[in-house]
Design a protein around this motif. Structure first.
Motif, PDB file in Angstrom:
ATOM      1  N   PHE A  90      27.649  42.615   1.502  1.00 29.68           N
ATOM      2  CA  PHE A  90      28.385  42.782   2.747  1.00 29.68           C
ATOM      3  C   PHE A  90      27.411  42.960   3.898  1.00 29.68           C
ATOM      4  N   TYR A  91      27.860  42.555   5.080  1.00 27.67           N
ATOM      5  CA  TYR A  91      27.123  42.810   6.313  1.00 27.67           C
ATOM      6  C   TYR A  91      27.929  43.789   7.148  1.00 27.67           C
ATOM      7  N   THR A  92      27.233  44.595   7.930  1.00 28.25           N
ATOM      8  CA  THR A  92      27.941  45.385   8.926  1.00 28.25           C
ATOM      9  C   THR A  92      28.413  44.403  10.003  1.00 28.25           C
ATOM     10  N   VAL A  93      29.307  44.847  10.844  1.00 26.88           N
ATOM     11  CA  VAL A  93      29.776  43.989  11.931  1.00 26.88           C
ATOM     12  C   VAL A  93      28.607  43.636  12.846  1.00 26.88           C
ATOM     13  N   THR A  94      27.735  44.585  13.091  1.00 31.33           N
ATOM     14  CA  THR A  94      26.569  44.325  13.938  1.00 31.33           C
ATOM     15  C   THR A  94      25.672  43.252  13.326  1.00 31.33           C
ATOM     16  N   GLU A  95      25.414  43.359  12.018  1.00 26.72           N
ATOM     17  CA  GLU A  95      24.568  42.370  11.340  1.00 26.72           C
ATOM     18  C   GLU A  95      25.215  40.987  11.359  1.00 26.72           C
ATOM     19  N   ALA A  96      26.511  40.934  11.056  1.00 23.83           N
ATOM     20  CA  ALA A  96      27.213  39.647  11.040  1.00 23.83           C
ATOM     21  C   ALA A  96      27.247  39.033  12.440  1.00 23.83           C
ATOM     22  N   ALA A  97      27.489  39.858  13.443  1.00 24.33           N
ATOM     23  CA  ALA A  97      27.512  39.355  14.824  1.00 24.33           C
ATOM     24  C   ALA A  97      26.145  38.784  15.190  1.00 24.33           C
ATOM     25  N   ARG A  98      25.096  39.460  14.780  1.00 28.60           N
ATOM     26  CA  ARG A  98      23.744  38.973  15.069  1.00 28.60           C
ATOM     27  C   ARG A  98      23.511  37.634  14.364  1.00 28.60           C
ATOM     28  N   LEU A  99      23.912  37.521  13.102  1.00 31.33           N
ATOM     29  CA  LEU A  99      23.749  36.270  12.357  1.00 31.33           C
ATOM     30  C   LEU A  99      24.525  35.123  13.001  1.00 31.33           C
ATOM     31  N   LEU A 100      25.727  35.438  13.467  1.00 32.88           N
ATOM     32  CA  LEU A 100      26.593  34.417  14.061  1.00 32.88           C
ATOM     33  C   LEU A 100      26.289  34.177  15.539  1.00 32.88           C
ATOM     34  N   ARG A 101      25.412  35.004  16.096  1.00 35.95           N
ATOM     35  CA  ARG A 101      25.028  34.897  17.504  1.00 35.95           C
ATOM     36  C   ARG A 101      26.226  35.090  18.436  1.00 35.95           C
ATOM     37  N   VAL A 102      27.045  36.093  18.093  1.00 38.11           N
ATOM     38  CA  VAL A 102      28.166  36.460  18.958  1.00 38.11           C
ATOM     39  C   VAL A 102      28.065  37.952  19.259  1.00 38.11           C
ATOM     40  N   ASN A 103      28.778  38.376  20.261  1.00 38.07           N
ATOM     41  CA  ASN A 103      28.820  39.774  20.631  1.00 38.07           C
ATOM     42  C   ASN A 103      29.621  40.550  19.588  1.00 38.07           C
ATOM     43  N   ARG A 104      29.194  41.782  19.316  1.00 40.13           N
ATOM     44  CA  ARG A 104      29.926  42.638  18.369  1.00 40.13           C
ATOM     45  C   ARG A 104      31.386  42.789  18.749  1.00 40.13           C
ATOM     46  N   ALA A 105      31.644  42.969  20.038  1.00 37.81           N
ATOM     47  CA  ALA A 105      33.017  43.148  20.508  1.00 37.81           C
ATOM     48  C   ALA A 105      33.862  41.917  20.184  1.00 37.81           C
ATOM     49  N   THR A 106      33.268  40.741  20.298  1.00 38.84           N
ATOM     50  CA  THR A 106      33.980  39.502  19.972  1.00 38.84           C
ATOM     51  C   THR A 106      34.379  39.496  18.506  1.00 38.84           C
ATOM     52  N   LEU A 107      33.445  39.905  17.654  1.00 40.11           N
ATOM     53  CA  LEU A 107      33.723  39.923  16.216  1.00 40.11           C
ATOM     54  C   LEU A 107      34.760  40.994  15.874  1.00 40.11           C
ATOM     55  N   TYR A 108      34.639  42.164  16.459  1.00 39.34           N
ATOM     56  CA  TYR A 108      35.643  43.213  16.225  1.00 39.34           C
ATOM     57  C   TYR A 108      37.035  42.733  16.663  1.00 39.34           C
ATOM     58  N   ARG A 109      37.108  42.079  17.786  1.00 34.35           N
ATOM     59  CA  ARG A 109      38.393  41.574  18.286  1.00 34.35           C
ATOM     60  C   ARG A 109      38.979  40.558  17.306  1.00 34.35           C
ATOM     61  N   ALA A 110      38.151  39.652  16.821  1.00 31.32           N
ATOM     62  CA  ALA A 110      38.614  38.649  15.863  1.00 31.32           C
ATOM     63  C   ALA A 110      39.094  39.305  14.569  1.00 31.32           C
ATOM     64  N   ILE A 111      38.395  40.326  14.118  1.00 30.06           N
ATOM     65  CA  ILE A 111      38.801  41.033  12.891  1.00 30.06           C
ATOM     66  C   ILE A 111      40.156  41.705  13.104  1.00 30.06           C
ATOM     67  N   ARG A 112      40.305  42.407  14.221  1.00 30.32           N
ATOM     68  CA  ARG A 112      41.570  43.109  14.493  1.00 30.32           C
ATOM     69  C   ARG A 112      42.743  42.140  14.637  1.00 30.32           C
ATOM     70  N   GLU A 113      42.461  40.925  15.112  1.00 31.79           N
ATOM     71  CA  GLU A 113      43.514  39.915  15.272  1.00 31.79           C
ATOM     72  C   GLU A 113      43.734  39.114  13.991  1.00 31.79           C
ATOM     73  N   ASP A 114      43.091  39.546  12.903  1.00 28.26           N
ATOM     74  CA  ASP A 114      43.181  38.874  11.602  1.00 28.26           C
ATOM     75  C   ASP A 114      42.709  37.425  11.702  1.00 28.26           C
ATOM     76  N   ALA A 115      41.686  37.200  12.523  1.00 31.60           N
ATOM     77  CA  ALA A 115      41.143  35.858  12.719  1.00 31.60           C
ATOM     78  C   ALA A 115      39.727  35.737  12.171  1.00 31.60           C
ATOM     79  N   PHE A 116      39.274  36.780  11.454  1.00 28.74           N
ATOM     80  CA  PHE A 116      37.957  36.726  10.828  1.00 28.74           C
ATOM     81  C   PHE A 116      38.006  37.585   9.571  1.00 28.74           C
TER      82      PHE A 116
END
Length: 96
Positions: free
Chosen positions: A17-43
């Motif tokens: 598993f990756y933390t959200v911060t690690e995954a965001a860094r790998l995907l080159r997106v902002n952490r907030a973007t990834l958190y938003r996608a997770i909460r919207e069940d889109a990631f």
């Protein structure tokens, strides 16, 4: 040490598993973007109490899908398709 041993060592060191911060860094997106996608069940993510972790295989699969298709992989569309499939399965189960 032969090549196979090195490959096994690398695989053993890879995170599950990756933390959200690690995954965001790998995907080159902002952490907030990834958190938003997770909460919207889109990631894809796993929630452990109030914390989210990202399955490493999900990140790897996204990269592989983008490479194989040669195009854009829309994670939100994949997630929407899975939600529909779950709902259909639930409805079909209720009808039995």
């Amino acid at each position: 040490m032969n090549t196979q041993d090195r490959d096994n060592d690398k695989a053993a060191m890879r995170p599950i598993f990756y933390t959200v911060t690690e995954a965001a860094r790998l995907l080159r997106v902002n952490r907030a973007t990834l958190y938003r996608a997770i909460r919207e069940d889109a990631f894809p993510a796993v929630r452990v109490r109030s914390r989210y972790v990202i399955p490493a295989v999900a990140v790897e699969r996204l990269a592989a899908d983008a490479t194989e298709s040669g195009g854009c992989v829309d994670v939100a569309a994949i997630a929407a398709g899975r939600r529909v499939a779950r709902e259909v399965a639930r409805v079909m189960g209720d009808q039995r």
